[in-house]
Scaffold this motif. Structure first.
Motif, PDB file in Angstrom:
ATOM      1  N   HIS A   1       0.846  -1.188   0.000  1.00 53.40           N
ATOM      2  CA  HIS A   1       0.000   0.000   0.000  1.00 53.40           C
ATOM      3  C   HIS A   1       0.881   1.237   0.000  1.00 53.40           C
ATOM      4  CE1 HIS A   1      -3.508  -2.493   0.765  1.00 53.40           C
ATOM      5  NE2 HIS A   1      -2.719  -3.187   1.540  1.00 53.40           N
TER       6      HIS A   1
ATOM      7  N   GLY B   1       0.371   4.528   0.280  1.00 55.20           N
ATOM      8  CA  GLY B   1      -0.424   5.695   0.645  1.00 55.20           C
ATOM      9  C   GLY B   1      -1.869   5.508   0.265  1.00 55.20           C
ATOM     10  N   HIS B   2      -2.535   6.618  -0.070  1.00 63.48           N
ATOM     11  CA  HIS B   2      -3.933   6.531  -0.470  1.00 63.48           C
ATOM     12  C   HIS B   2      -4.021   5.827  -1.804  1.00 63.48           C
ATOM     13  CE1 HIS B   2      -3.470  10.239   1.979  1.00 63.48           C
ATOM     14  NE2 HIS B   2      -4.478   9.702   2.634  1.00 63.48           N
TER      15      HIS B   2
ATOM     16  N   VAL C   1       7.259   7.045  -0.305  1.00 65.05           N
ATOM     17  CA  VAL C   1       6.320   7.673  -1.221  1.00 65.05           C
ATOM     18  C   VAL C   1       6.105   9.125  -0.832  1.00 65.05           C
ATOM     19  CG1 VAL C   1       3.965   7.612  -2.132  1.00 65.05           C
ATOM     20  CG2 VAL C   1       5.145   5.490  -1.618  1.00 65.05           C
TER      21      VAL C   1
ATOM     22  N   GLU D   1       4.006  12.262  -0.402  1.00 67.03           N
ATOM     23  CA  GLU D   1       2.576  12.520  -0.218  1.00 67.03           C
ATOM     24  C   GLU D   1       2.096  13.630  -1.138  1.00 67.03           C
ATOM     25  OE1 GLU D   1       0.797  12.162   3.803  1.00 67.03           O
ATOM     26  OE2 GLU D   1       2.844  12.516   4.487  1.00 67.03           O
TER      27      GLU D   1
ATOM     28  N   PHE E   1       3.410  -1.710   3.964  1.00 66.39           N
ATOM     29  CA  PHE E   1       2.911  -0.336   3.895  1.00 66.39           C
ATOM     30  C   PHE E   1       4.085   0.598   3.676  1.00 66.39           C
ATOM     31  CE2 PHE E   1      -0.868  -2.195   5.557  1.00 66.39           C
ATOM     32  CZ  PHE E   1      -1.887  -1.340   5.201  1.00 66.39           C
TER      33      PHE E   1
ATOM     34  N   LEU F   1       5.594   7.212   4.222  1.00 65.80           N
ATOM     35  CA  LEU F   1       5.210   8.427   3.500  1.00 65.80           C
ATOM     36  C   LEU F   1       6.062   9.615   3.932  1.00 65.80           C
ATOM     37  CD1 LEU F   1       2.485   8.611   1.576  1.00 65.80           C
ATOM     38  CD2 LEU F   1       2.933   6.512   2.844  1.00 65.80           C
TER      39      LEU F   1
ATOM     40  N   HIS G   1      -3.562   6.987   9.115  1.00 62.73           N
ATOM     41  CA  HIS G   1      -4.040   5.723   8.553  1.00 62.73           C
ATOM     42  C   HIS G   1      -3.328   4.583   9.251  1.00 62.73           C
ATOM     43  CE1 HIS G   1      -6.101   7.895   5.364  1.00 62.73           C
ATOM     44  NE2 HIS G   1      -5.063   8.707   5.372  1.00 62.73           N
TER      45      HIS G   1
ATOM     46  N   PHE H   1      14.748  12.752   1.212  1.00 70.28           N
ATOM     47  CA  PHE H   1      13.345  12.524   1.496  1.00 70.28           C
ATOM     48  C   PHE H   1      13.081  12.885   2.950  1.00 70.28           C
ATOM     49  CE2 PHE H   1       9.416  10.324   0.895  1.00 70.28           C
ATOM     50  CZ  PHE H   1       9.333  10.139  -0.481  1.00 70.28           C
ATOM     51  N   SER H   2      12.086  13.723   3.212  1.00 72.98           N
ATOM     52  CA  SER H   2      11.770  13.989   4.615  1.00 72.98           C
ATOM     53  C   SER H   2      10.516  13.215   4.978  1.00 72.98           C
ATOM     54  CB  SER H   2      11.595  15.492   4.855  1.00 72.98           C
ATOM     55  OG  SER H   2      10.351  15.941   4.414  1.00 72.98           O
ATOM     56  N   ILE H   3      10.691  12.180   5.800  1.00 78.77           N
ATOM     57  CA  ILE H   3       9.560  11.299   6.070  1.00 78.77           C
ATOM     58  C   ILE H   3       8.658  11.836   7.170  1.00 78.77           C
ATOM     59  CG2 ILE H   3      10.930   9.307   5.341  1.00 78.77           C
ATOM     60  CD1 ILE H   3      10.907   8.354   8.213  1.00 78.77           C
ATOM     61  N   ASP H   4       7.412  11.457   7.058  1.00 79.69           N
ATOM     62  CA  ASP H   4       6.404  11.822   8.043  1.00 79.69           C
ATOM     63  C   ASP H   4       5.885  10.529   8.654  1.00 79.69           C
ATOM     64  OD1 ASP H   4       4.235  12.596   9.487  1.00 79.69           O
ATOM     65  OD2 ASP H   4       2.996  13.122   7.762  1.00 79.69           O
ATOM     66  N   PRO H   5       6.431  10.132   9.802  1.00 80.80           N
ATOM     67  CA  PRO H   5       6.041   8.832  10.360  1.00 80.80           C
ATOM     68  C   PRO H   5       4.669   8.867  11.013  1.00 80.80           C
ATOM     69  CG  PRO H   5       7.681   9.886  11.759  1.00 80.80           C
ATOM     70  CD  PRO H   5       7.369  10.862  10.659  1.00 80.80           C
TER      71      PRO H   5
ATOM     72  N   PHE I   1       1.019   7.869   8.234  1.00 87.55           N
ATOM     73  CA  PHE I   1       0.748   6.452   7.977  1.00 87.55           C
ATOM     74  C   PHE I   1       1.475   5.621   9.019  1.00 87.55           C
ATOM     75  CE2 PHE I   1      -0.778   8.010   3.998  1.00 87.55           C
ATOM     76  CZ  PHE I   1      -1.679   7.056   3.560  1.00 87.55           C
ATOM     77  N   ALA I   2       0.786   4.650   9.560  1.00 85.67           N
ATOM     78  CA  ALA I   2       1.356   3.815  10.603  1.00 85.67           C
ATOM     79  C   ALA I   2       2.442   2.908  10.044  1.00 85.67           C
ATOM     80  CB  ALA I   2       0.259   2.973  11.244  1.00 85.67           C
TER      81      ALA I   2
ATOM     82  N   LEU J   1       3.481  -0.813  10.044  1.00 84.00           N
ATOM     83  CA  LEU J   1       2.800  -2.086  10.299  1.00 84.00           C
ATOM     84  C   LEU J   1       3.800  -3.176  10.663  1.00 84.00           C
ATOM     85  CD1 LEU J   1      -0.423  -2.581   9.615  1.00 84.00           C
ATOM     86  CD2 LEU J   1       0.614  -0.388   9.025  1.00 84.00           C
TER      87      LEU J   1
END
Lengths: 138, 138
Positions: free
Chosen positions: A67, A69-70, A86, A88, A121, A124, B67, B114-118, B121-122, B124
């Motif tokens: 998955h 993202g959306h 990914v 966003e 997953f 993002l 999410h 890349f600047s991630i946003d943890p 999105f969870a 998993l």
DNA sequence: TTCGATGCAAATAGTTTGCATTCTA
DNA sequence: TAGAATGCAAACTATTTGCATCGAA
């Protein structure tokens, strides 16, 4: 196909076609994209058959889905597994080598007894181009 | 509410109710759970109004959503942000402190810009109980 | 000739949208 | 009383399922 037959499955033309499509372009596809590709050759194939076959192939370990993202799940060959980064903002996807996650995996295992799966997953964020700090990089 | 008014919004009873519900139980809720809570007091509130208000509140920085794997998005107060570890097997959710991700964040920034946003999105995986190795822990 | 695979339509979950109506400012 | 907010139904995306039919082994 042999694997399918060994597991009591049947070698139908749709399955052959779907596998061909998966091997032809080993990158990521949504179920819908795969359906379109298959339908280009046999236009009577329904999307539910694609989903059912993808499910079966995943059960046999031939493909995996992730998955990003959306939106729809992406399917690809299981022989080529990896995590994903990914964006966003623009949707750009980077295939992330597993070793990138070893640090996180270990600390999460230690602190929470949690074994993470970075492949199912995506992680993002913002790519360099879309990141608010990207100006410094030009 | 002041924030809403300042931004040209109106202080309706539904908004008041929704905010009350959000503050009362600061944990995670789906839009549907919030709708049920609000409808317990005013049963004429429609789910679309909940979504529209959540969208507006998120735009104003009051709430955020995340999410947590498959299924509906979870909303919570923006004042209390954090990442999530979610078990793919039993659904158990652990709130993950941001510092857990600093290592990954830094290496991803270095290697991919890349600047991630943890948080959005969870991450998993399998909790201790559901992990295949959990036997060693009892 | 059985039982798995398929096509089609309909169901599902989660979310969004169009539109007429209601209510706040 | 203008325009934002709402309720309702319907649209929408991604996916699954029921069921009669078809086809591989």
């Amino acid at each position: 196909m042999t694997l399918l037959r060994e597991n009591g499955g049947r070698a139908t033309s749709t399955r052959r076609l779907l596998l061909t499509c998966l091997f032809e372009d080993a990158s990521h596809h949504t179920a819908d994209q795969l359906a379109t590709k298959v339908q280009a050759i046999n236009h009577d194939v329904s999307i539910s058959t694609i989903y059912r076959n993808l499910y079966e192939l995943e059960r046999l370990g031939v493909v995996v889905h992730a998955h990003l993202g959306h939106g729809a799940a992406m399917y690809h060959l299981a022989s080529d597994t990896h995590g994903h980064l990914v964006c966003e903002e623009c949707g750009m996807t980077v295939e992330a080598p597993d070793k990138l996650f070893t640090g996180l995996t270990e600390s999460v295992a230690h602190e929470f007894g949690f074994s993470i799966d970075p492949r199912h997953f995506a992680v993002l964020g913002r790519c360099a181009r879309c990141s608010p700090n990207s100006v410094i990089h030009g």
